[in-house]
Enzyme design. Structure first.
Site, PDB file in Angstrom:
ATOM      1  N   CYS A 138      -1.431  -4.563  -1.798  1.00 62.00           N
ATOM      2  CA  CYS A 138      -1.543  -3.650  -0.641  1.00 62.00           C
ATOM      3  C   CYS A 138      -2.428  -2.458  -0.965  1.00 62.00           C
ATOM      4  CB  CYS A 138      -0.179  -3.166  -0.158  1.00 62.00           C
ATOM      5  SG  CYS A 138       0.909  -4.491   0.326  1.00 62.00           S
ATOM      6  N   LYS A 178      13.136   0.315  -4.434  1.00 66.27           N
ATOM      7  CA  LYS A 178      12.416   0.403  -5.704  1.00 66.27           C
ATOM      8  C   LYS A 178      13.200   1.225  -6.719  1.00 66.27           C
ATOM      9  CE  LYS A 178       7.990   0.320  -3.253  1.00 66.27           C
ATOM     10  NZ  LYS A 178       7.434  -1.009  -3.507  1.00 66.27           N
ATOM     11  N   ASP A 197       3.259  10.471  -1.603  1.00 61.89           N
ATOM     12  CA  ASP A 197       3.872   9.142  -1.552  1.00 61.89           C
ATOM     13  C   ASP A 197       4.503   8.896  -2.914  1.00 61.89           C
ATOM     14  OD1 ASP A 197       4.472   6.493  -1.766  1.00 61.89           O
ATOM     15  OD2 ASP A 197       2.551   5.738  -1.031  1.00 61.89           O
ATOM     16  N   GLN A 219       6.385   5.051  -6.102  1.00 62.01           N
ATOM     17  CA  GLN A 219       6.362   4.563  -7.484  1.00 62.01           C
ATOM     18  C   GLN A 219       6.744   5.626  -8.497  1.00 62.01           C
ATOM     19  OE1 GLN A 219       6.380   1.568  -8.066  1.00 62.01           O
ATOM     20  NE2 GLN A 219       5.553   0.739  -6.163  1.00 62.01           N
TER      21      GLN A 219
END
Ligand code: PMP
Length: 404
Positions: A362, A224, A198, A201
């Site tokens: 989250c 993002k 993932d 970020q």
């Protein structure tokens, strides 16, 4: 070196005021702002090119298709994927993971195990739980140490004959921890297990090279990365994607349909049923241009300088506790002020024009693990300045003096 003032001129939203004060936008982890090149590209396409993709022989449709597919190739180049067939457009990181769970997950059987970490975003937890309800797989969770770093020994110990996937974040959206994903992927592969990263970020800050990482899946979101909302990417190794069934049916993803049978389209379209957000996808290429022109190395250096400065300043405030002290940490600061609920602190910061995130981000299982209801989170982007880092510190000082 970067010229921050020059960069800021490309982000007119930064000129606005909040609560009568000059905006300080420090919620970049949730969504970063888009430069004019992205905003104008969206307008340009609406004004001159809007038409559905991959459908018409007419000029507008051809132009729009070319714009979308150019963006796919730009994404491929950005993450150094081998071919455009490996780049699937989705709505975001969340949808990318749901796609893998719904499609790749069909081969999992009762008792099979997926390894996650305790620092995962709900997007990398709930899709696997939904799958667990259908197939009775098991989820195993890697712990972190006091600094917020993954326990690599425990990670390796969790692999068994039953492990079918390891799925973990590259960078934690709460702790900022940059995980040693290359090593974690290699560990998974030693056990014959594929790995999903993932990268929501990581992609705005760190150079991603999916071939060097050797990850099987890598997922991230445009919004993002200074790009439009509603656009995400699933990178998957070609042979894996080819072996996976479609997850949604509809237009665009077929080669031939009769009422008896459907032949599916080739990659990447097999996974792109229906009309995509083609304008967002096309404009995402301008966000990638912005990142490439600014230079990821420059971006990372600048953001980390601000984050380290702000963290130092916050530490000097009585009662502040920082969550996430990993040696390798991104430009994210999660903190709490003793005796103060994060929402109250967040509201007082907003009253001073400083936009930060408050709550569980989250990542409720991580909050449980830390024994807190949530944090206040400040996160930096390339357009932030040292003055803004100072504004954050003084706003927290002011809030602390009011709340204590
Ligand atoms: N994973 C991580 C680590 C995230 O930070 C986020 C966004 N906060 C997501 C997944 C979900 O991304 P999106 O909402 O764009 O699908």
């Amino acid at each position: 070196m970067i010229d921050v003032e020059k960069i800021r001129r490309q982000f007119p939203i930064l000129e606005r005021k909040v609560s009568g004060r000059q905006l300080v936008y420090l919620d970049n982890t949730a969504t970063s702002q888009a430069p004019l090149s992205v905003v104008e590209e969206i307008g340009r396409i609406y004004r001159g090119h809007r038409a559905n993709v991959h459908r018409g022989v007419h000029t507008l449709s051809q132009e729009m298709t070319a714009l979308q597919e150019k963006s796919r190739d730009k994404v491929r180049e950005f993450i150094n994927a081998q071919s455009i067939e490996e780049i699937i457009f989705t709505r975001g990181t969340t949808e990318s993971i749901n796609l893998v769970a719904a499609s790749f997950g069909q081969r999992f059987r009762e008792g099979d195990e997926i390894i996650l970490t305790v620092m995962e975003h709900h997007a990398n937890i709930v899709p696997w739980q939904l799958l667990r309800e259908r197939t009775r797989i098991k989820l195993k969770v890697v712990e972190i140490n006091e600094k917020g770093e993954i326990d690599l020994e425990q990670y390796e110990a969790l692999f068994s004959e039953k492990t079918v996937l390891a799925s973990f974040c590259h960078v934690s959206n709460v702790l900022g921890t940059v995980n040693p994903v290359k090593e974690m992927i290699a560990t998974a592969h030693r056990h014959g297990v594929p790995a999903l990263v993932d990268g929501a970020q990581a992609s705005p800050h760190i150079k991603i090279d999916v071939r060097d990482l050797d990850c099987d899946f890598y997922v991230f979101s445009s919004h993002k990365m200074y790009g439009p909302s509603g656009v995400g990417i699933l990178y998957g190794k070609r042979e894996l994607l080819e072996s996976m069934p479609p997850w949604q049916g509809g237009g665009e993803m077929i080669a031939k349909v009769t009422f008896n049978h459907t032949d599916f389209a080739d990659l990447p379209f097999k996974f792109e049923a229906g009309t995509p957000d083609y304008i967002g996808i096309a404009a995402f290429s301008k966000a990638i241009d912005f990142i490439n022109e600014t230079g990821l190395g420059n971006i990372e250096r600048h953001e980390l300088e601000l984050a380290r400065f702000a963290e130092e300043g916050l530490r000097n405030i009585d009662g502040i506790r920082i969550y996430g002290e990993a040696k390798d940490k991104g430009p994210v600061i999660s903190f709490l002020l003793a005796g103060v609920h994060p929402y109250d602190l967040g509201l007082l910061l907003d009253k001073q024009g400083v936009e930060v995130r408050t709550g569980h981000h989250c990542a409720m299982p991580l909050m449980d693990r830390l024994g807190i209801p949530g944090t206040v989170r400040a996160s930096f982007a390339v357009y932030n300045t040292l003055d803004e880092a100072k504004r954050l510190i003084s706003a927290v000082e002011t809030a602390a003096s009011i709340l204590k």
